[in-house]
Scaffold this motif. Sequence first.
Motif, PDB file in Angstrom:
ATOM      1  N   ASP A 144       0.871  -1.168   0.000  1.00  0.00           N
ATOM      2  CA  ASP A 144       0.000   0.000   0.000  1.00  0.00           C
ATOM      3  C   ASP A 144       0.918   1.231   0.000  1.00  0.00           C
ATOM      4  O   ASP A 144       2.130   1.102  -0.229  1.00  0.00           O
ATOM      5  CB  ASP A 144      -0.968  -0.017   1.189  1.00  0.00           C
ATOM      6  CG  ASP A 144      -0.272  -0.061   2.554  1.00  0.00           C
ATOM      7  OD1 ASP A 144       0.891   0.388   2.671  1.00  0.00           O
ATOM      8  OD2 ASP A 144      -0.904  -0.542   3.513  1.00  0.00           O
ATOM      9  N   TYR A 202      -5.041  -0.922  -4.117  1.00  0.00           N
ATOM     10  CA  TYR A 202      -5.483  -0.187  -5.305  1.00  0.00           C
ATOM     11  C   TYR A 202      -6.997  -0.272  -5.454  1.00  0.00           C
ATOM     12  O   TYR A 202      -7.674   0.730  -5.650  1.00  0.00           O
ATOM     13  CB  TYR A 202      -4.794  -0.737  -6.553  1.00  0.00           C
ATOM     14  CG  TYR A 202      -5.366  -0.172  -7.838  1.00  0.00           C
ATOM     15  CD1 TYR A 202      -4.994   1.084  -8.284  1.00  0.00           C
ATOM     16  CD2 TYR A 202      -6.289  -0.904  -8.579  1.00  0.00           C
ATOM     17  CE1 TYR A 202      -5.530   1.612  -9.448  1.00  0.00           C
ATOM     18  CE2 TYR A 202      -6.832  -0.383  -9.743  1.00  0.00           C
ATOM     19  CZ  TYR A 202      -6.451   0.867 -10.173  1.00  0.00           C
ATOM     20  OH  TYR A 202      -6.992   1.390 -11.321  1.00  0.00           O
ATOM     21  N   PHE A 203      -7.529  -1.475  -5.347  1.00  0.00           N
ATOM     22  CA  PHE A 203      -8.960  -1.644  -5.568  1.00  0.00           C
ATOM     23  C   PHE A 203      -9.810  -1.020  -4.461  1.00  0.00           C
ATOM     24  O   PHE A 203     -10.961  -0.658  -4.691  1.00  0.00           O
ATOM     25  CB  PHE A 203      -9.302  -3.115  -5.773  1.00  0.00           C
ATOM     26  CG  PHE A 203      -8.818  -3.623  -7.108  1.00  0.00           C
ATOM     27  CD1 PHE A 203      -9.398  -3.189  -8.285  1.00  0.00           C
ATOM     28  CD2 PHE A 203      -7.745  -4.500  -7.181  1.00  0.00           C
ATOM     29  CE1 PHE A 203      -8.941  -3.628  -9.514  1.00  0.00           C
ATOM     30  CE2 PHE A 203      -7.273  -4.938  -8.405  1.00  0.00           C
ATOM     31  CZ  PHE A 203      -7.873  -4.500  -9.575  1.00  0.00           C
ATOM     32  N   LYS A 204      -9.250  -0.856  -3.272  1.00  0.00           N
ATOM     33  CA  LYS A 204      -9.967  -0.213  -2.175  1.00  0.00           C
ATOM     34  C   LYS A 204      -9.837   1.307  -2.206  1.00  0.00           C
ATOM     35  O   LYS A 204     -10.578   2.006  -1.508  1.00  0.00           O
ATOM     36  CB  LYS A 204      -9.463  -0.741  -0.828  1.00  0.00           C
ATOM     37  CG  LYS A 204      -9.860  -2.179  -0.562  1.00  0.00           C
ATOM     38  CD  LYS A 204      -9.301  -2.657   0.763  1.00  0.00           C
ATOM     39  CE  LYS A 204      -9.650  -4.117   1.007  1.00  0.00           C
ATOM     40  NZ  LYS A 204      -9.032  -4.620   2.256  1.00  0.00           N
ATOM     41  N   ALA A 205      -8.902   1.826  -2.991  1.00  0.00           N
ATOM     42  CA  ALA A 205      -8.683   3.277  -3.055  1.00  0.00           C
ATOM     43  C   ALA A 205      -9.892   3.965  -3.676  1.00  0.00           C
ATOM     44  O   ALA A 205     -10.413   3.524  -4.703  1.00  0.00           O
ATOM     45  CB  ALA A 205      -7.422   3.584  -3.859  1.00  0.00           C
ATOM     46  N   THR A 206     -10.324   5.041  -3.041  1.00  0.00           N
ATOM     47  CA  THR A 206     -11.461   5.778  -3.594  1.00  0.00           C
ATOM     48  C   THR A 206     -11.051   6.583  -4.814  1.00  0.00           C
ATOM     49  O   THR A 206     -11.850   6.773  -5.724  1.00  0.00           O
ATOM     50  CB  THR A 206     -12.080   6.713  -2.531  1.00  0.00           C
ATOM     51  OG1 THR A 206     -11.059   7.543  -2.001  1.00  0.00           O
ATOM     52  CG2 THR A 206     -12.708   5.902  -1.408  1.00  0.00           C
ATOM     53  N   ASP A 207      -9.816   7.051  -4.843  1.00  0.00           N
ATOM     54  CA  ASP A 207      -9.289   7.796  -5.996  1.00  0.00           C
ATOM     55  C   ASP A 207      -8.113   6.996  -6.556  1.00  0.00           C
ATOM     56  O   ASP A 207      -6.966   7.186  -6.156  1.00  0.00           O
ATOM     57  CB  ASP A 207      -8.853   9.194  -5.542  1.00  0.00           C
ATOM     58  CG  ASP A 207      -8.422  10.084  -6.695  1.00  0.00           C
ATOM     59  OD1 ASP A 207      -8.186   9.575  -7.823  1.00  0.00           O
ATOM     60  OD2 ASP A 207      -8.317  11.304  -6.472  1.00  0.00           O
ATOM     61  N   LYS A 208      -8.408   6.104  -7.477  1.00  0.00           N
ATOM     62  CA  LYS A 208      -7.380   5.208  -8.025  1.00  0.00           C
ATOM     63  C   LYS A 208      -6.251   5.955  -8.739  1.00  0.00           C
ATOM     64  O   LYS A 208      -5.083   5.631  -8.536  1.00  0.00           O
ATOM     65  CB  LYS A 208      -8.026   4.144  -8.903  1.00  0.00           C
ATOM     66  CG  LYS A 208      -8.825   3.140  -8.059  1.00  0.00           C
ATOM     67  CD  LYS A 208      -9.608   2.174  -8.901  1.00  0.00           C
ATOM     68  CE  LYS A 208     -10.392   1.171  -8.089  1.00  0.00           C
ATOM     69  NZ  LYS A 208     -11.147   1.652  -6.970  1.00  0.00           N
ATOM     70  N   PRO A 209      -6.544   6.944  -9.587  1.00  0.00           N
ATOM     71  CA  PRO A 209      -5.430   7.680 -10.212  1.00  0.00           C
ATOM     72  C   PRO A 209      -4.509   8.346  -9.183  1.00  0.00           C
ATOM     73  O   PRO A 209      -3.289   8.336  -9.336  1.00  0.00           O
ATOM     74  CB  PRO A 209      -6.135   8.717 -11.092  1.00  0.00           C
ATOM     75  CG  PRO A 209      -7.463   8.090 -11.407  1.00  0.00           C
ATOM     76  CD  PRO A 209      -7.834   7.354 -10.147  1.00  0.00           C
ATOM     77  N   PHE A 228      -3.994   7.311  -6.118  1.00  0.00           N
ATOM     78  CA  PHE A 228      -3.251   6.223  -5.482  1.00  0.00           C
ATOM     79  C   PHE A 228      -2.038   5.859  -6.329  1.00  0.00           C
ATOM     80  O   PHE A 228      -0.926   5.732  -5.811  1.00  0.00           O
ATOM     81  CB  PHE A 228      -4.157   4.990  -5.295  1.00  0.00           C
ATOM     82  CG  PHE A 228      -3.424   3.800  -4.741  1.00  0.00           C
ATOM     83  CD1 PHE A 228      -3.271   3.635  -3.380  1.00  0.00           C
ATOM     84  CD2 PHE A 228      -2.871   2.842  -5.585  1.00  0.00           C
ATOM     85  CE1 PHE A 228      -2.581   2.540  -2.861  1.00  0.00           C
ATOM     86  CE2 PHE A 228      -2.196   1.752  -5.088  1.00  0.00           C
ATOM     87  CZ  PHE A 228      -2.042   1.599  -3.717  1.00  0.00           C
ATOM     88  N   VAL A 229      -2.241   5.704  -7.624  1.00  0.00           N
ATOM     89  CA  VAL A 229      -1.135   5.343  -8.527  1.00  0.00           C
ATOM     90  C   VAL A 229      -0.063   6.417  -8.523  1.00  0.00           C
ATOM     91  O   VAL A 229       1.132   6.109  -8.442  1.00  0.00           O
ATOM     92  CB  VAL A 229      -1.661   5.065  -9.953  1.00  0.00           C
ATOM     93  CG1 VAL A 229      -0.510   4.895 -10.933  1.00  0.00           C
ATOM     94  CG2 VAL A 229      -2.563   3.827  -9.967  1.00  0.00           C
TER      95      VAL A 229
END
Length: 133
Positions: free
Chosen positions: A97, A118-125, A127-128
């Motif tokens: 994480d 990643y899949f739990k992130a509310t804002d995936k971009p 997070f990346v």
Amino acid sequence: DYLTIHVEADTPENIKKTLELIRSLGVKPGIVVKPKTPAEAIAEYLPMVDLVLVMTVEPGFGGQKFMADMMPKLKQLRTMLDEVNPTCHLEVDGGVDLVTGEVCKENGADVLVAGSAYFKATDKPAFVQKIEA
């Protein structure tokens, strides 16, 4: 681009043959090491691979807790790679994480696999972007 094999899966002779076959097919070979396997178990293969994957959970299912006690092995592998194959990528998979990803990078990883985080992130971009920074 990469095809990885687990060092625990076969004999040293067959592992070498498999890594050579992978490269002969135009694919980059890699080797995976599970948590209970020492870094020394893959030492002879390091010159032959383009990727070393250190599992920081027991393979099999997502959502497991990151095993911080794998960091000395990760650091040891980075040192070993720097001596014999410095362009080889060092990847970590398992419990990665934003916090553990930084720990992995500090210990020599340059590739991170983040599944559940990643899949739990509310804002995936976002997070990346943060994990790549």
